[in-house]
Structures are given as structure tokens and as C-alpha cells.
Design an enzyme around this catalytic site. Structure first.
Site, PDB file in Angstrom:
ATOM      1  CG  HIS A  17     -94.310  30.039 -72.523  1.00  0.00           C
ATOM      2  ND1 HIS A  17     -94.989  30.444 -71.471  1.00  0.00           N
ATOM      3  CD2 HIS A  17     -93.167  29.159 -72.063  1.00  0.00           C
ATOM      4  CE1 HIS A  17     -94.157  30.336 -70.407  1.00  0.00           C
ATOM      5  NE2 HIS A  17     -93.149  29.471 -70.863  1.00  0.00           N
ATOM      6  CG  HIS A  37     -91.868  29.981 -66.549  1.00  0.00           C
ATOM      7  ND1 HIS A  37     -90.787  31.000 -66.862  1.00  0.00           N
ATOM      8  CD2 HIS A  37     -92.097  29.216 -67.610  1.00  0.00           C
ATOM      9  CE1 HIS A  37     -90.507  30.573 -67.865  1.00  0.00           C
ATOM     10  NE2 HIS A  37     -91.173  29.706 -68.407  1.00  0.00           N
TER      11      HIS A  37
END
Length: 332
Positions: free
Chosen positions: A58, A220
Site C-alpha cells: 500500500h 486487497h
């Protein structure tokens, strides 16, 4: 989109990434020996420490927000995998300056469980620890890895507001109270044009047809709430702003901040076009937008897409905290 990546071995991605990060920005951060933890390089100041983290993939979240005025440390798990309790415990011990530690946790089952276990371990060592769980994603109520709403890009605004409070020498109890109020006023929704490809898996997390988008996809690659043919930027903005309007129940004169966040593969050109459309829509609502930010702040490796975060500024101090200077790699 090509699945080719500039890496060596998939299993070494996180450690080599962090080594490169600390080599490039060694004036600001350092890696805790033997652990995938990034911490401030500045001397300890006796203030409350803020620790966050989660699975890698991320970037710049969360290591890019370590530094004076934001996080004290970031714990980096494997790609899309929660860090272990031992890792988090090590970060708490290393970050603690004697005034206590606040954990900022994104709402995923593994993250919540492991951070809470680490908190218990630290409290056994008489370290004062509080926590806040961020659940800003309004797209879906429950997901593959979540009970309740997911924690996504709004987490970065939590880092910033609480980081400024810690820098101003607020107590642990004061920062915890602030966190509870701030998190309730942050909401995010996103969309994807393509999925992320995890290096060790080697294929996208989901597949969209040509010229198709999905609203509400998680960071995700968790499923969203609707797929449809690609729309114009203005039409996409209309969808996301409309969902946020339902949540916030806009009223004329209310004060907000906004964050347009790229998911990893969407160019800044497109992000700014989208921001322009968001601005047009929000102007029609007669609400005040006092803080604006555009860029990649919480990505999903190479996912194409973006998210829109809004924070209702119920306290003028929150805006001051958002505008405070910091010494981090990625806040900008």
C-alpha cells in the site's frame, strides 16, 4: 496491464523495498534491526508515540508517513498480510518514549487481532497503550477480511491529525479522545479499473472485462458493490460523491476536507481531472471544502483506480492539524 515487475525474488520484495527506502531517506527514517519496522531517526522527545502498519503493498502507507508530525513507527507485514504480534510488539517497544503509545489500526480481522495481541504483550511490560480502529470505507459493510467496514485511505488523515496532536504534546488520553471523534467523521469510497497483482501470486486478484469498472473494491482486491461499463470522470465522480452525500447528509455551510487517492497505476493527470469533477459536484452542495489533497497515499500495488475520502471538519483544530508541517517522505 502487464504482470511483469521490477523485482528480484518475490519473497524478498518487502525486505528489499524497505532497505531501498531507508537508503534513500536515511536522514528521516531507519529500520529496526531484524524486523520489518520503519521508525523515526529523530531523537526521542518524550511525547506520545503513534504506531500503525499492516500488510505491505500500500506504499507509501504506512512507512512513508513515519516522521516528525506523523507516525513514530510503521510495521510492515508481507504483501497483503498482517504483521505478526511479535513485530508489532517490537514496534511499540521501540517507539515508546515514556508517554504511551497509540495504535492506529485499519479494520481487517488479522490486523485487529494481531495489534490487540501486541498491545496486551506491551501492557504486560507496563507500557501504556491505547488504540483506534479506522473503518472509513462505506462501500460494503462486511468483506473477505473484515467484520464491519474496511479501513482504507482515510487512515492517512488519521495519521496526520493525531500526529500533529502528539507533536503538540497532547497526552495519550487526549489523543485517544481525539481519535474517537475524528474516525467517526471520515468516510471513503473507491473504484477500480483493474486489480492488483501480488508478486508471489503472479496474477491479478480479479479480472474485469475490457472497458469495465467496479465500484467499492477494497485495497486487497476485495469485491465491491457493482460492475458496469466505463464511464466519464464526471459520471464516476457523481457516483462516489452521491454515496458520500448519503452518508454525511450534506447541509449548506458544513466544512469538509477531501482526499483523492490513487490506487497505484492511475496517473496524476487522471486524478486531477477527477478532482476537478468532484469540485464541481461539491460546489453545487454549498458546503465548504477547506482542505484538498491529491496523489498516491494508500495504494494497492498496481491497481488502476482511485478513492475519494471526505472528512467532516467538526473542529477548527482538525484543519490546523491537517495543515501542520511534517518531516516525512510522502505527505508532501
Amino acid at each position: 496491464m502487464s504482470d511483469e515487475k521490477i523485482i528480484n525474488q518475490p519473497q524478498d520484495v518487502v525486505s528489499e523495498m524497505l532497505d531501498g527506502l531507508t537508503y534513500a531517506y536515511g536522514d528521516l527514517i531507519e529500520k529496526v534491526p531484524d524486523f520489518e519496522i520503519i521508525q523515526r531517526k529523530s531523537p526521542k522527545s518524550g511525547k506520545v508515540a503513534l504506531v500503525s502498519g499492516g500488510g505491505s503493498g500500500h506504499k507509501p502507507a504506512h512507512a512513508g508517513f513515519v516522521g516528525e508530525g506523523m507516525l513514530s513507527a510503521a510495521v510492515c507485514g508481507a504483501i497483503f498480510t498482517s504483521p505478526t504480534p511479535d513485530q508489532i510488539y517490537e514496534a511499540i517497544k521501540s517507539a515508546d518514549e515514556g508517554a504511551g503509545v497509540l495504535l492506529i489500526i485499519k479494520n481487517y480481522l488479522g490486523d485487529v487481532m494481531n495489534f490487540e495481541m501486541a498491545r496486551e504483550m506491551a501492557e504486560m511490560e507496563e507500557i501504556k497503550v491505547e488504540q483506534i480502529i479506522v473503518d472509513d470505507d462505506i462501500a460494503v459493510e462486511n468483506s473477505l477480511y473484515t467484520q464491519g467496514r474496511r479501513g482504507v485511505a482515510g487512515t492517512v488523515l488519521v495519521h496526520k491529525i493525531l500526529g500533529a496532536a502528539a507533536h503538540q504534546e497532547a497526552s495519550l488520553d487526549e489523543i485517544k479522545d481525539l481519535a474517537d471523534k475524528v474516525v467517526k467523521n471520515i468516510k471513503t469510497i473507491g473504484l477500480a479499473l483493474s486489480a492488483a497483482t501480488v508478486p508471489e501470486v503472479g496474477k491479478p486478484g480479479f479480472v474485469l472485462d475490457d472497458n469495465e469498472i467496479e465500484y467499492g473494491v477494497g485495497i486487497h482486491s476485495e469485491p465491491g458493490y457493482r460492475r458496469e461499463k466505463m464511464k466519464t470522470s464526471y459520471e464516476l465522480a457523481t457516483e462516489l460523491v452521491g454515496k458520500l452525500k448519503e452518508e454525511f447528509k450534506f447541509e449548506a455551510g458544513q466544512k469538509y476536507g477531501i482526499l483523492v487517492n490513487g490506487m497505484g497505476a492511475t496517473p496524476l493527470m487522471e486524478q486531477f481531472i477527477f478532482m476537478n469533477d468532484v469540485a464541481k459536484l461539491l460546489t453545487e452542495e454549498n458546503i465548504e471544502i477547506l482542505f484538498k489533497k491529491v496523489g498516491n497515499y494508500m495504494t494497492s500495488i498496481d491497481m488502476a483506480g482511485l478513492s475519494l475520502t471526505m472528512i467532516k471538519l467538526e473542529d477548527d483544530q482538525w484543519l490546523k492539524n491537517l495543515n501542520e508541517d511534517v518531516k516525512t517522505i510522502s505527505w508532501g
